[in-house]
Write a protein that holds these residues in place. Structure first.
Motif, PDB file in Angstrom:
ATOM      1  N   GLY A  37       2.613   4.388  -8.063  1.00  0.00           N
ATOM      2  CA  GLY A  37       2.517   4.638  -6.631  1.00  0.00           C
ATOM      3  C   GLY A  37       3.673   4.028  -5.861  1.00  0.00           C
ATOM      4  N   VAL A  38       4.057   2.826  -6.243  1.00  0.00           N
ATOM      5  CA  VAL A  38       5.182   2.144  -5.583  1.00  0.00           C
ATOM      6  C   VAL A  38       6.488   2.887  -5.857  1.00  0.00           C
ATOM      7  CG1 VAL A  38       6.555   0.036  -5.544  1.00  0.00           C
ATOM      8  CG2 VAL A  38       4.073  -0.111  -5.568  1.00  0.00           C
ATOM      9  N   ILE A  39       6.706   3.275  -7.096  1.00  0.00           N
ATOM     10  CA  ILE A  39       7.932   3.994  -7.450  1.00  0.00           C
ATOM     11  C   ILE A  39       8.013   5.307  -6.686  1.00  0.00           C
ATOM     12  CG2 ILE A  39       9.124   5.193  -9.332  1.00  0.00           C
ATOM     13  CD1 ILE A  39       8.007   2.966 -11.192  1.00  0.00           C
ATOM     14  N   TYR A  40       6.912   6.034  -6.622  1.00  0.00           N
ATOM     15  CA  TYR A  40       6.906   7.313  -5.899  1.00  0.00           C
ATOM     16  C   TYR A  40       7.114   7.102  -4.401  1.00  0.00           C
ATOM     17  CZ  TYR A  40       5.554  11.916  -4.319  1.00  0.00           C
ATOM     18  OH  TYR A  40       5.569  13.152  -3.717  1.00  0.00           O
ATOM     19  N   ALA A  41       6.514   6.056  -3.845  1.00  0.00           N
ATOM     20  CA  ALA A  41       6.689   5.777  -2.416  1.00  0.00           C
ATOM     21  C   ALA A  41       8.153   5.487  -2.091  1.00  0.00           C
ATOM     22  CB  ALA A  41       5.803   4.600  -2.003  1.00  0.00           C
ATOM     23  N   PHE A  42       8.819   4.708  -2.936  1.00  0.00           N
ATOM     24  CA  PHE A  42      10.244   4.448  -2.699  1.00  0.00           C
ATOM     25  C   PHE A  42      11.069   5.717  -2.856  1.00  0.00           C
ATOM     26  CE2 PHE A  42       9.302  -0.109  -3.220  1.00  0.00           C
ATOM     27  CZ  PHE A  42      10.009  -0.575  -2.132  1.00  0.00           C
ATOM     28  N   TYR A  43      10.706   6.543  -3.826  1.00  0.00           N
ATOM     29  CA  TYR A  43      11.432   7.807  -4.024  1.00  0.00           C
ATOM     30  C   TYR A  43      11.284   8.718  -2.801  1.00  0.00           C
ATOM     31  CZ  TYR A  43      12.403  12.502  -5.668  1.00  0.00           C
ATOM     32  OH  TYR A  43      12.875  13.766  -5.775  1.00  0.00           O
ATOM     33  N   LEU A  78      -1.266   8.788  -7.581  1.00  0.00           N
ATOM     34  CA  LEU A  78      -0.490   7.881  -8.425  1.00  0.00           C
ATOM     35  C   LEU A  78      -0.902   6.430  -8.231  1.00  0.00           C
ATOM     36  CD1 LEU A  78       3.055   9.468  -8.181  1.00  0.00           C
ATOM     37  CD2 LEU A  78       1.571   9.370 -10.182  1.00  0.00           C
ATOM     38  N   THR A  79      -1.279   6.048  -7.029  1.00  0.00           N
ATOM     39  CA  THR A  79      -1.718   4.678  -6.779  1.00  0.00           C
ATOM     40  C   THR A  79      -3.067   4.415  -7.432  1.00  0.00           C
ATOM     41  OG1 THR A  79      -0.480   4.652  -4.705  1.00  0.00           O
ATOM     42  CG2 THR A  79      -2.149   2.958  -4.993  1.00  0.00           C
ATOM     43  N   VAL A  80      -3.945   5.408  -7.447  1.00  0.00           N
ATOM     44  CA  VAL A  80      -5.242   5.245  -8.112  1.00  0.00           C
ATOM     45  C   VAL A  80      -5.048   5.109  -9.620  1.00  0.00           C
ATOM     46  CG1 VAL A  80      -7.399   6.450  -8.671  1.00  0.00           C
ATOM     47  CG2 VAL A  80      -6.596   6.346  -6.314  1.00  0.00           C
ATOM     48  N   ILE A  81      -4.126   5.886 -10.173  1.00  0.00           N
ATOM     49  CA  ILE A  81      -3.835   5.802 -11.613  1.00  0.00           C
ATOM     50  C   ILE A  81      -3.264   4.432 -11.960  1.00  0.00           C
ATOM     51  CG2 ILE A  81      -2.343   6.686 -13.443  1.00  0.00           C
ATOM     52  CD1 ILE A  81      -2.660   9.447 -12.159  1.00  0.00           C
ATOM     53  N   GLY A  82      -2.357   3.965 -11.134  1.00  0.00           N
ATOM     54  CA  GLY A  82      -1.739   2.662 -11.355  1.00  0.00           C
ATOM     55  C   GLY A  82      -0.888   2.303 -10.165  1.00  0.00           C
ATOM     56  N   TRP A  83      -0.865   1.032  -9.842  1.00  0.00           N
ATOM     57  CA  TRP A  83      -0.142   0.589  -8.653  1.00  0.00           C
ATOM     58  C   TRP A  83       1.367   0.847  -8.772  1.00  0.00           C
ATOM     59  CZ3 TRP A  83       3.368  -3.578  -8.356  1.00  0.00           C
ATOM     60  CH2 TRP A  83       3.778  -3.907  -7.057  1.00  0.00           C
ATOM     61  N   LEU A 110       0.858  -1.195   0.000  1.00  0.00           N
ATOM     62  CA  LEU A 110       0.000   0.000   0.000  1.00  0.00           C
ATOM     63  C   LEU A 110       0.892   1.243   0.000  1.00  0.00           C
ATOM     64  CD1 LEU A 110      -2.686  -0.961   2.643  1.00  0.00           C
ATOM     65  CD2 LEU A 110      -3.046  -0.660   0.206  1.00  0.00           C
ATOM     66  N   PRO A 111       1.263   1.720  -1.165  1.00  0.00           N
ATOM     67  CA  PRO A 111       2.206   2.848  -1.229  1.00  0.00           C
ATOM     68  C   PRO A 111       1.794   4.083  -0.424  1.00  0.00           C
ATOM     69  CG  PRO A 111       1.900   1.891  -3.400  1.00  0.00           C
ATOM     70  CD  PRO A 111       0.923   1.215  -2.491  1.00  0.00           C
ATOM     71  N   PRO A 112       0.518   4.501  -0.432  1.00  0.00           N
ATOM     72  CA  PRO A 112       0.182   5.686   0.373  1.00  0.00           C
ATOM     73  C   PRO A 112       0.419   5.491   1.876  1.00  0.00           C
ATOM     74  CG  PRO A 112      -1.528   5.316  -1.242  1.00  0.00           C
ATOM     75  CD  PRO A 112      -0.621   4.121  -1.275  1.00  0.00           C
ATOM     76  N   LEU A 145      -0.793  12.937  -0.647  1.00  0.00           N
ATOM     77  CA  LEU A 145      -1.839  13.118  -1.653  1.00  0.00           C
ATOM     78  C   LEU A 145      -1.361  12.708  -3.044  1.00  0.00           C
ATOM     79  CD1 LEU A 145      -3.364  16.487  -0.471  1.00  0.00           C
ATOM     80  CD2 LEU A 145      -4.302  14.187  -0.190  1.00  0.00           C
ATOM     81  N   ILE A 146      -0.127  13.051  -3.385  1.00  0.00           N
ATOM     82  CA  ILE A 146       0.434  12.637  -4.670  1.00  0.00           C
ATOM     83  C   ILE A 146       0.518  11.124  -4.738  1.00  0.00           C
ATOM     84  CG2 ILE A 146       2.509  12.686  -6.103  1.00  0.00           C
ATOM     85  CD1 ILE A 146       2.965  15.555  -5.058  1.00  0.00           C
ATOM     86  N   SER A 147       0.895  10.501  -3.644  1.00  0.00           N
ATOM     87  CA  SER A 147       0.978   9.040  -3.606  1.00  0.00           C
ATOM     88  C   SER A 147      -0.383   8.395  -3.813  1.00  0.00           C
ATOM     89  CB  SER A 147       1.579   8.591  -2.270  1.00  0.00           C
ATOM     90  OG  SER A 147       1.652   7.197  -2.202  1.00  0.00           O
ATOM     91  N   ILE A 148      -1.424   8.951  -3.225  1.00  0.00           N
ATOM     92  CA  ILE A 148      -2.777   8.416  -3.417  1.00  0.00           C
ATOM     93  C   ILE A 148      -3.187   8.536  -4.884  1.00  0.00           C
ATOM     94  CG2 ILE A 148      -5.219   8.838  -2.940  1.00  0.00           C
ATOM     95  CD1 ILE A 148      -4.448   9.467  -0.079  1.00  0.00           C
TER      96      ILE A 148
END
Length: 51
Positions: A41-47, A33-38, A12-14, A28-31
Motif C-alpha cells: 500500500g505504501v509503495i503504491y501510494a508513493f507511485y 493493497l493496504t489490506v493485503i499488506g501495509w 495511511l496509504p489510502p 480502491l486499489i490502494s485500499i
C-alpha cells in the motif's frame, strides 16, 4: 509531493492517495493493497502520488 502527503502515504496509504487523486480506481486499489499488506500500500501510494 508535500510533506503532509508523504507522511499520510506512510501512515495511511489510502488517505494519502485520496487527498491527491480523490475517489477513484487508484483509491480502491490502494485500499486493497493496504489490506493485503501495509508495504504494498505504501509503495503504491508513493507511485500514484509521484505521477
Amino acid at each position: 509531493m508535500s510533506l503532509l502527503t508523504i507522511v499520510l502515504s506512510i501512515i495511511l496509504p489510502p488517505l494519502g492517495v485520496f487527498l491527491k487523486q480523490g475517489m477513484g480506481s487508484e483509491f480502491l486499489i490502494s485500499i486493497i493493497l493496504t489490506v493485503i499488506g501495509w508495504l504494498p500500500g505504501v509503495i503504491y501510494a508513493f507511485y500514484v502520488n509521484s505521477k
